[in-house]
Design a protein around this motif. Structure first.
Motif, PDB file in Angstrom:
ATOM      1  N   GLN A 134       0.813  -1.208   0.000  1.00  0.00           N
ATOM      2  CA  GLN A 134       0.000   0.000   0.000  1.00  0.00           C
ATOM      3  C   GLN A 134       0.852   1.267   0.000  1.00  0.00           C
ATOM      4  N   CYS A 135       2.159   1.115  -0.039  1.00  0.00           N
ATOM      5  CA  CYS A 135       3.086   2.244  -0.066  1.00  0.00           C
ATOM      6  C   CYS A 135       3.723   2.348  -1.445  1.00  0.00           C
ATOM      7  N   THR A 136       3.612   3.518  -2.062  1.00  0.00           N
ATOM      8  CA  THR A 136       4.235   3.746  -3.357  1.00  0.00           C
ATOM      9  C   THR A 136       5.237   4.882  -3.222  1.00  0.00           C
ATOM     10  N   LYS A 137       6.499   4.586  -3.455  1.00  0.00           N
ATOM     11  CA  LYS A 137       7.562   5.581  -3.328  1.00  0.00           C
ATOM     12  C   LYS A 137       7.481   6.564  -4.488  1.00  0.00           C
ATOM     13  N   VAL A 138       7.564   7.872  -4.151  1.00  0.00           N
ATOM     14  CA  VAL A 138       7.524   8.927  -5.167  1.00  0.00           C
ATOM     15  C   VAL A 138       8.572   9.981  -4.841  1.00  0.00           C
ATOM     16  N   ASP A 139       8.737  10.919  -5.771  1.00  0.00           N
ATOM     17  CA  ASP A 139       9.691  12.025  -5.610  1.00  0.00           C
ATOM     18  C   ASP A 139       9.344  12.831  -4.357  1.00  0.00           C
ATOM     19  N   GLU A 140      10.295  12.954  -3.458  1.00  0.00           N
ATOM     20  CA  GLU A 140      10.027  13.612  -2.183  1.00  0.00           C
ATOM     21  C   GLU A 140      10.060  15.133  -2.258  1.00  0.00           C
ATOM     22  N   SER A 141      10.319  15.696  -3.437  1.00  0.00           N
ATOM     23  CA  SER A 141      10.329  17.151  -3.569  1.00  0.00           C
ATOM     24  C   SER A 141       8.917  17.739  -3.600  1.00  0.00           C
ATOM     25  N   VAL A 142       7.910  16.908  -3.801  1.00  0.00           N
ATOM     26  CA  VAL A 142       6.521  17.372  -3.833  1.00  0.00           C
ATOM     27  C   VAL A 142       5.953  17.326  -2.422  1.00  0.00           C
ATOM     28  N   PRO A 143       5.334  18.397  -1.937  1.00  0.00           N
ATOM     29  CA  PRO A 143       4.803  18.406  -0.574  1.00  0.00           C
ATOM     30  C   PRO A 143       3.790  17.289  -0.342  1.00  0.00           C
ATOM     31  N   ALA A 144       3.769  16.770   0.863  1.00  0.00           N
ATOM     32  CA  ALA A 144       2.830  15.702   1.196  1.00  0.00           C
ATOM     33  C   ALA A 144       1.391  16.146   1.026  1.00  0.00           C
ATOM     34  N   THR A 145       1.112  17.419   1.265  1.00  0.00           N
ATOM     35  CA  THR A 145      -0.253  17.938   1.107  1.00  0.00           C
ATOM     36  C   THR A 145      -0.750  17.795  -0.317  1.00  0.00           C
ATOM     37  N   VAL A 146       0.173  17.803  -1.270  1.00  0.00           N
ATOM     38  CA  VAL A 146      -0.168  17.668  -2.683  1.00  0.00           C
ATOM     39  C   VAL A 146      -0.095  16.202  -3.112  1.00  0.00           C
ATOM     40  N   ALA A 147       0.997  15.536  -2.779  1.00  0.00           N
ATOM     41  CA  ALA A 147       1.196  14.153  -3.209  1.00  0.00           C
ATOM     42  C   ALA A 147       0.094  13.234  -2.700  1.00  0.00           C
ATOM     43  N   GLY A 148      -0.325  13.441  -1.468  1.00  0.00           N
ATOM     44  CA  GLY A 148      -1.312  12.554  -0.874  1.00  0.00           C
ATOM     45  C   GLY A 148      -2.642  12.534  -1.586  1.00  0.00           C
ATOM     46  N   LEU A 149      -2.958  13.583  -2.353  1.00  0.00           N
ATOM     47  CA  LEU A 149      -4.240  13.642  -3.050  1.00  0.00           C
ATOM     48  C   LEU A 149      -4.389  12.509  -4.053  1.00  0.00           C
ATOM     49  N   LEU A 150      -3.272  11.982  -4.552  1.00  0.00           N
ATOM     50  CA  LEU A 150      -3.345  10.856  -5.478  1.00  0.00           C
ATOM     51  C   LEU A 150      -3.771   9.575  -4.770  1.00  0.00           C
ATOM     52  N   GLY A 151      -3.807   9.606  -3.448  1.00  0.00           N
ATOM     53  CA  GLY A 151      -4.187   8.423  -2.696  1.00  0.00           C
ATOM     54  C   GLY A 151      -5.627   8.012  -2.873  1.00  0.00           C
ATOM     55  N   CYS A 152      -6.483   8.933  -3.341  1.00  0.00           N
ATOM     56  CA  CYS A 152      -7.880   8.547  -3.555  1.00  0.00           C
ATOM     57  C   CYS A 152      -8.559   9.419  -4.602  1.00  0.00           C
ATOM     58  N   GLY A 153      -9.209  10.510  -4.177  1.00  0.00           N
ATOM     59  CA  GLY A 153     -10.144  11.229  -5.025  1.00  0.00           C
ATOM     60  C   GLY A 153      -9.566  11.762  -6.313  1.00  0.00           C
ATOM     61  N   VAL A 154      -8.421  12.420  -6.250  1.00  0.00           N
ATOM     62  CA  VAL A 154      -7.844  12.993  -7.465  1.00  0.00           C
ATOM     63  C   VAL A 154      -7.417  11.887  -8.427  1.00  0.00           C
ATOM     64  N   MET A 155      -6.856  10.812  -7.895  1.00  0.00           N
ATOM     65  CA  MET A 155      -6.500   9.673  -8.748  1.00  0.00           C
ATOM     66  C   MET A 155      -7.738   9.056  -9.367  1.00  0.00           C
ATOM     67  N   ALA A 156      -8.821   8.984  -8.609  1.00  0.00           N
ATOM     68  CA  ALA A 156     -10.059   8.410  -9.144  1.00  0.00           C
ATOM     69  C   ALA A 156     -10.551   9.210 -10.342  1.00  0.00           C
ATOM     70  N   GLY A 157     -10.527  10.537 -10.241  1.00  0.00           N
ATOM     71  CA  GLY A 157     -10.984  11.360 -11.347  1.00  0.00           C
ATOM     72  C   GLY A 157     -10.041  11.336 -12.533  1.00  0.00           C
ATOM     73  N   LEU A 158      -8.747  11.487 -12.277  1.00  0.00           N
ATOM     74  CA  LEU A 158      -7.775  11.419 -13.362  1.00  0.00           C
ATOM     75  C   LEU A 158      -7.870  10.080 -14.082  1.00  0.00           C
ATOM     76  N   GLY A 159      -7.932   9.005 -13.317  1.00  0.00           N
ATOM     77  CA  GLY A 159      -7.985   7.675 -13.918  1.00  0.00           C
ATOM     78  C   GLY A 159      -9.271   7.410 -14.661  1.00  0.00           C
ATOM     79  N   ALA A 160     -10.387   8.006 -14.194  1.00  0.00           N
ATOM     80  CA  ALA A 160     -11.658   7.833 -14.905  1.00  0.00           C
ATOM     81  C   ALA A 160     -11.534   8.331 -16.337  1.00  0.00           C
ATOM     82  N   ALA A 161     -10.794   9.422 -16.525  1.00  0.00           N
ATOM     83  CA  ALA A 161     -10.584   9.959 -17.868  1.00  0.00           C
ATOM     84  C   ALA A 161      -9.474   9.224 -18.606  1.00  0.00           C
ATOM     85  N   LEU A 162      -8.320   9.083 -17.967  1.00  0.00           N
ATOM     86  CA  LEU A 162      -7.135   8.566 -18.655  1.00  0.00           C
ATOM     87  C   LEU A 162      -7.154   7.056 -18.832  1.00  0.00           C
ATOM     88  N   ASN A 163      -7.616   6.338 -17.812  1.00  0.00           N
ATOM     89  CA  ASN A 163      -7.545   4.875 -17.845  1.00  0.00           C
ATOM     90  C   ASN A 163      -8.875   4.243 -18.250  1.00  0.00           C
TER      91      ASN A 163
END
Length: 361
Positions: free
Chosen positions: A144-173
Motif C-alpha cells: 500500500q506504499c508507493t515511493k515517489v519524488d520527495e520534492s513534492v509536498p505531502a499535502t499535494v502528493a497525498g491527493l493521489l491516494g484517492c479522489g484525485v487519482m479516481a478522477g484522473l484515472g476515470a478519464a485517462l484509464n
C-alpha cells in the motif's frame, strides 16, 4: 513495541468524530509503519462516519495520505525506512486471475495489514479503506506504499491516494480519452475536476463541465473545462449536444453517483461513446433505462474503481507531470487544517465550500 499516537475515530453512525490516542503495533511480515505527514478529507471518510459503507465501528478514518516509512516488517523489499510514499488502498496481490492475465489494476485479492490498530481499551479499529491515516502513524501492507519524488509536498502528493487519482484515472484509464475527443463531466467536486484535468491532459478538445453550483463550474474552468453548464437552469443533455454538432460526447464521466445524473451522462454521449461511472452511489439507489436504448446506442458503460489505477505505474508518472507544470495538483488543496479540524471539514465539504481540506500532521 507499540506506538501511542493521536488519531481521528468515528465511534458510531452519524456521531461527530473524536480525536483520541490509539495504539499502533510495530510492523509484522509484509507490513510497513508510516509516519503520516498529510491526509486529505475525502467524501469516503464521511460515508464511513455516516454508516454508508459498513457498520464495523469504530472506524479509524483517513486514507488519502502521504508520509514517510518509519519501519518495515520481515520480507518487505519494495520500500525501506525513510522512503517518501503515497498510500493506496489497492495493494495488488500479483497472483490472482486478473494479475496473472496482466491486468493488475483489476486485482481481485488486494490486501491490507494483518495486525489491527486499537483504541486505548484494546478495541480493534477498522481502518478506512484499509489505511486509517487521520493518525500520526498508521500500519499498512507494504504494497500500500508507493515511493515517489520527495520534492513534492505531502499535502499535494497525498491527493493521489484517492479522489484525485479516481478522477484522473476515470478519464485517462477507464474512459481512455484521446486527442481530439469530446468529454462531459457531471459533478465538479474534487473527483470531477480531476476528471476534467485528466481529459485536458489527454488532449480532449471539447470538455464540458456540468454542475448545479456556479462556483464549482468556475473551478472546473480552471482545470481545463472549455464549456460549463448549470443543470439547474439548462438541460445538460441538450446543451452538450448543441456543443457537439448534435452528436453528444465521446466520453461522459459521471462523478456524482446518482441515477438522474447517470441518465444524463448516458444520453449525452455520442453513438458508440463511453459512459464512465466514478461517483459512488448509496446501496438503495437503482437505475432504470430502456433496454432498446442500451442496445441501439452501443458503446460502453464502465465503472471506474480508483480510476483503474496501478499505483506503482501511475503515482510516479503523475507526480512527474505535476513537477513539469502539466498537472496542477496543488490547485485541489483548498485549506490545510489540524487533526482536530476534521469534523468542521466535513461541514465545509457538505456545503461545497472546498475541493479538498488537507490534514497536516
Amino acid at each position: 513495541m507499540s506506538h501511542q499516537v493521536r488519531a481521528v475515530v468515528a465511534l458510531a453512525k452519524n456521531e461527530p468524530v473524536v480525536v483520541e490516542t490509539i495504539t499502533v503495533p510495530d510492523p509484522g511480515p509484509g507490513e510497513a509503519l508510516v509516519r503520516v505527514e498529510a491526509c486529505g478529507v475525502c467524501h469516503t471518510d464521511l460515508h464511513y462516519r455516516e454508516g454508508g459503507i459498513g457498520d464495523e465501528f469504530p472506524y479509524l478514518l483517513g486514507h488519502e495520505a502521504a508520509g514517510r516509512v518509519e519501519a518495515v516488517g520481515d520480507g518487505v523489499t519494495e520500500v525501506a525506512p525513510g522512503d517518501f510514499v503515497i498510500l493506496n488502498w489497492r495493494a495488488v496481490c500479483g497472483t490472482c486471475r486478473a494479475c496473472r492475465r496482466g491486468r493488475p489494476w483489476l486485482c481481485f485479492a488486494t490486501h491490507n495489514a494483518t495486525q489491527r490498530m486499537t483504541r486505548a481499551d484494546g478495541t480493534p479499529l477498522s481502518p478506512a479503506l484499509g489505511i486509517g491515516a487521520f493518525a500520526e502513524k498508521t500500519l499498512v501492507a507494504a504494497g500500500q506504499c508507493t515511493k515517489v519524488d520527495e520534492s513534492v509536498p505531502a499535502t499535494v502528493a497525498g491527493l493521489l491516494g484517492c479522489g484525485v487519482m479516481a478522477g484522473l484515472g476515470a478519464a485517462l484509464n477507464t474512459g481512455n480519452v484521446g486527442r481530439g475527443d469530446s468529454v462531459a463531466v457531471f459533478g465538479c467536486g474534487g473527483v470531477g475536476d480531476a476528471a476534467v484535468a485528466g481529459a485536458r491532459l489527454a488532449g480532449a478538445t471539447t470538455i464540458v463541465a456540468v454542475d448545479v453550483d456556479d462556483r464549482k463550474l468556475d473551478w472546473a474552468r480552471e482545470f481545463g473545462a472549455t464549456h460549463v453548464v448549470n443543470s439547474r437552469s439548462t438541460d445538460p443533455v441538450e446543451a452538450i449536444r448543441s456543443l457537439t454538432d448534435g452528436n453528444g460526447v465521446d466520453v461522459a464521466i459521471e462523478a456524482v453517483g446518482r441515477p438522474e445524473t447517470y441518465r444524463q451522462a448516458f444520453y449525452a454521449r455520442d453513438l458508440a461513446g463511453t459512459v464512465v461511472l466514478v461517483g459512488v452511489p448509496t446501496p438503495e439507489m437503482t437505475l432504470e433505462l430502456p433496454l432498446l436504448d442500451l442496445f441501439s446506442r452501443g458503446g460502453a458503460l464502465r465503472s471506474s474503481w480508483y480510476g483503474d489505477c496501478l499505483p506503482s505505474r501511475d503515482f510516479p508518472a503523475l507526480i512527474a507531470l505535476h513537477r513539469q507544470g502539466r498537472l496542477p495538483l496543488d490547485r485541489f488543496v483548498s485549506e490545510s487544517i489540524g487533526i482536530d479540524g476534521v469534523e468542521d471539514a466535513f461541514g465545509a465539504m457538505r456545503r461545497g465550500d472546498v475541493l479538498r481540506s488537507v490534514v497536516v500532521l
